[in-house]
Design a protein around this motif. Structure first.
Motif, PDB file in Angstrom:
ATOM      1  N   TYR A   1       1.250  -0.955  -0.287  1.00  0.00           N
ATOM      2  CA  TYR A   1       0.170   0.009   0.169  1.00  0.00           C
ATOM      3  C   TYR A   1       0.645   1.321   0.339  1.00  0.00           C
ATOM      4  O   TYR A   1       1.839   1.486   0.957  1.00  0.00           O
ATOM      5  N   LEU A   2       0.618   2.184  -0.934  1.00  0.00           N
ATOM      6  CA  LEU A   2       1.778   3.252  -1.521  1.00  0.00           C
ATOM      7  C   LEU A   2       0.820   3.821  -0.878  1.00  0.00           C
ATOM      8  O   LEU A   2      -0.035   4.753  -1.790  1.00  0.00           O
TER       9      LEU A   2
ATOM     10  N   VAL B   1      -1.632  14.797  -8.728  1.00  0.00           N
ATOM     11  CA  VAL B   1      -0.860  13.355  -7.744  1.00  0.00           C
ATOM     12  C   VAL B   1       0.084  13.792  -8.327  1.00  0.00           C
ATOM     13  O   VAL B   1       1.241  13.692  -9.346  1.00  0.00           O
ATOM     14  N   PRO B   2       1.227  13.801  -7.052  1.00  0.00           N
ATOM     15  CA  PRO B   2       2.628  12.965  -7.778  1.00  0.00           C
ATOM     16  C   PRO B   2       3.119  12.232  -8.164  1.00  0.00           C
ATOM     17  O   PRO B   2       2.608  10.668  -8.407  1.00  0.00           O
ATOM     18  N   ASP B   3       4.144  12.316  -9.212  1.00  0.00           N
ATOM     19  CA  ASP B   3       4.208  11.173 -10.354  1.00  0.00           C
ATOM     20  C   ASP B   3       5.562  10.407  -9.043  1.00  0.00           C
ATOM     21  O   ASP B   3       6.660  10.655 -10.708  1.00  0.00           O
ATOM     22  N   VAL B   4       5.177   9.160  -8.841  1.00  0.00           N
ATOM     23  CA  VAL B   4       6.717   8.023  -8.898  1.00  0.00           C
ATOM     24  C   VAL B   4       6.238   7.038  -8.856  1.00  0.00           C
ATOM     25  O   VAL B   4       4.990   6.952  -9.141  1.00  0.00           O
ATOM     26  N   PHE B   5       7.565   6.822  -9.462  1.00  0.00           N
ATOM     27  CA  PHE B   5       7.689   6.232 -10.409  1.00  0.00           C
ATOM     28  C   PHE B   5       8.482   4.641  -9.800  1.00  0.00           C
ATOM     29  O   PHE B   5       9.102   5.281  -8.399  1.00  0.00           O
TER      30      PHE B   5
ATOM     31  N   LEU C   1      13.986   7.163  -2.862  1.00  0.00           N
ATOM     32  CA  LEU C   1      13.459   6.854  -1.462  1.00  0.00           C
ATOM     33  C   LEU C   1      13.521   5.463  -1.495  1.00  0.00           C
ATOM     34  O   LEU C   1      13.813   4.096  -2.644  1.00  0.00           O
ATOM     35  N   TYR C   2      14.363   4.448  -0.402  1.00  0.00           N
ATOM     36  CA  TYR C   2      14.520   2.836  -0.475  1.00  0.00           C
ATOM     37  C   TYR C   2      13.970   2.448   0.549  1.00  0.00           C
ATOM     38  O   TYR C   2      13.920   2.687   1.174  1.00  0.00           O
ATOM     39  N   ILE C   3      13.133   1.176  -0.021  1.00  0.00           N
ATOM     40  CA  ILE C   3      12.850   0.406   0.946  1.00  0.00           C
ATOM     41  C   ILE C   3      13.830  -1.266   0.907  1.00  0.00           C
ATOM     42  O   ILE C   3      14.020  -1.343  -0.069  1.00  0.00           O
ATOM     43  N   ASN C   4      14.709  -1.412   2.274  1.00  0.00           N
ATOM     44  CA  ASN C   4      15.783  -2.026   2.068  1.00  0.00           C
ATOM     45  C   ASN C   4      15.308  -3.221   3.164  1.00  0.00           C
ATOM     46  O   ASN C   4      14.316  -2.915   3.990  1.00  0.00           O
TER      47      ASN C   4
ATOM     48  N   LEU D   1      11.657   4.139  -4.680  1.00  0.00           N
ATOM     49  CA  LEU D   1      10.500   5.455  -5.617  1.00  0.00           C
ATOM     50  C   LEU D   1      11.734   6.686  -5.640  1.00  0.00           C
ATOM     51  O   LEU D   1      12.091   7.579  -4.927  1.00  0.00           O
ATOM     52  N   GLU D   2      10.878   7.606  -6.565  1.00  0.00           N
ATOM     53  CA  GLU D   2      11.850   8.089  -7.782  1.00  0.00           C
ATOM     54  C   GLU D   2       9.913   9.172  -8.147  1.00  0.00           C
ATOM     55  O   GLU D   2       9.709   8.543  -8.596  1.00  0.00           O
TER      56      GLU D   2
END
Length: 481
Positions: free
Chosen positions: A107-108, A139-143, A255-258, A200-201
């Protein structure tokens, strides 16, 4: 009499026409009255309003969607708009070593403020919408960086939520499944740990236009405690952030999800390590088989070699074709070398045994040619039996020791030594097969025959091979565990 009847009929006809005119006038007044009362909003016969249409008009009016250009970001031309992000990981679906990727469902959620969407509310409550309004606002264009495949779930409708607060704060949430690349290092496989990242960016907005950050730091990432994988143990999740630079466009917040995964070893112990160890131990059985049993030892050696080749092929089939050596390769190829050396050991034993048998055959023929004229007090049949190999090779060699000297007549021996005791000694030495000691001699000769047929290389191999393999295992498991 007719004139008297016509007058009443005309009077009756006039009354009927007058009544019909009055009814029609009353109906017209009722219809016009209803229309007028609907205009003023005071009629009791008003139809119930369409809630959907009225709500839509009210929403557009409150959010002022048509009054602004939402193709531009909030505060366009001003400072960068901060967009907070938090993620809830729903499941970690699969890890693929062959493709070097992973699949995750999450869920983002995005948080930002757009004053163009602010509205007045006496209760200060937010308004929640589905994905249909998302197409009309910014809306933000996060990919996802390094993603191979991704999609937004659409059962039963698009899993998108938009929540707008009276002061213009916006919460944008969606449910996504993404397959992303993960650079894995298999040098310690299967005793390895892998660290993968989901990045994410913003695609279009640099750090001067959009500031992407974790909304609550490390607490911005939450996971389900029931997440588990068959081959891995999930050790920890954590978040990081940094700037990413592109030479053509500039700097972007990333952003990083490690998350770190440790592989379960028990599956590979059962499927790879134990079978390989058993094949090596099975190859040692040939050291205890008689060296003259050529089919048994050769078939055993070939079987173990082919089995080890099958194990190595099966392991590499489920792995990417990397150009470096893995930990499992070291163990399997070392085991293969031990099995192959056991086959070479028997080749050496067979060759040396053949050479030794050829040498002993020549010595036996030489002894027969020199000792046949003198039976030395033993019947010729018994002498021939011993020389033909019924007795042990030691007895034959001892006989060869007596016949190695040149043959001298007994008279000359008496003159040289005075008293001739050697023939008696020879008779006593060679006539060992009396009737009383026949059974004991057969048993001892049988034991000597077994001992002499076991080559010295087999004796040393029974100790060297197991000792070397145990030493290799001690070093291997101490280094990789």
């Amino acid at each position: 009499m007719m004139p008297y009847l016509i007058k009443p009929l005309l009077l009756l006809l006039c009354l009927v026409v007058t009544g019909e005119c009055r009814k029609h006038g009353h109906r017209v007044r009722r219809w016009t009255g209803t229309v007028e009362t609907q205009k003023h909003g005071t009629s009791l016969t008003k139809k119930p309003p369409d809630v959907t249409k009225s709500r839509k008009l009210k929403t557009e009016h409150l959010l002022k969607v048509d009054d602004h250009d939402f193709t531009m970001r909030p505060a366009f031309g001003g400072p960068a708009i901060p967009v907070g992000v938090d993620v809830q990981v729903e499941s970690l679906d699969s890890i693929s070593e062959v493709d070097m990727d992973f699949t995750m469902t999450l869920y983002l959620r995005h948080y930002w403020k757009d004053e163009r969407l602010s509205f007045t509310s006496s209760t200060n409550k937010s308004m929640t919408f589905d994905g249909r309004l998302v197409k009309k606002i910014w809306v933000p264009d996060v990919f996802f960086v390094h993603s191979k495949r991704s999609f937004i779930h659409d059962t039963t409708t698009d899993n998108i939520m938009l929540r707008v607060f009276p002061d213009g704060h916006v919460l944008y949430s969606l449910r996504v499944t993404v397959t992303a690349a993960c650079n894995m290092d298999f040098s310690r496989f299967p005793l390895d740990s892998q660290t993968c990242s989901l990045e994410l960016e913003s695609y279009a907005y640099t750090d001067e236009d959009l500031m992407l950050y974790w909304k609550s730091g490390d607490e911005s990432l939450s996971t389900d405690d029931r997440i588990s994988l068959s081959q891995f143990l999930i050790q920890k999740f954590h978040t990081t952030s940094r700037l990413a630079f592109y030479s053509s466009t500039g700097w972007y917040n990333r952003l990083y999800i490690n998350f770190t995964l440790r592989r379960h070893i028990f599956f590979f112990l059962l499927q790879t390590y134990f079978p390989a160890t058993l094949m090596v131990m099975l190859s040692w059985v040939s050291f205890w088989i008689d060296r003259r049993a050529v089919p048994a030892r050769v078939s055993l050696g070939i079987t173990t070699v082919l089995t080890m080749s099958t194990i190595i092929t099966g392991v590499n089939a489920s792995m990417p074709r990397v150009s470096y050596i893995k930990a499992v390769d070291i163990y399997l190829w070392a085991s293969f070398v031990f099995v192959f050396l056991s086959v070479l050991e028997y080749a050496a034993v067979n060759y040396l045994s053949t050479v030794q048998d050829r040498r002993e055959r020549k010595m036996r023929e030489r002894a027969r040619s020199q000792s046949l004229p003198c039976t030395c007090g033993i019947s010729q049949t018994r002498t021939m039996t011993m020389l033909d190999g019924t007795y042990s090779e030691a007895d034959t060699n001892s006989l060869a020791g007596y016949t190695e000297d040149p043959m001298v007549p007994e008279e000359e021996q008496e003159e040289m030594h005075g008293v001739s005791e050697k023939p008696e000694h020879m008779v006593v030495h060679l006539s060992v097969s009396s009737e009383s000691t026949t059974t004991k001699k057969k048993k001892s000769l049988r034991a000597l025959n077994i001992i002499q047929n076991t080559h010295a290389i087999d004796k040393y191999s029974r100790m060297i091979f197991p000792g070397s393999y145990i030493f290799f295992n001690l070093i291997y498991w101490s280094v990789y565990c």
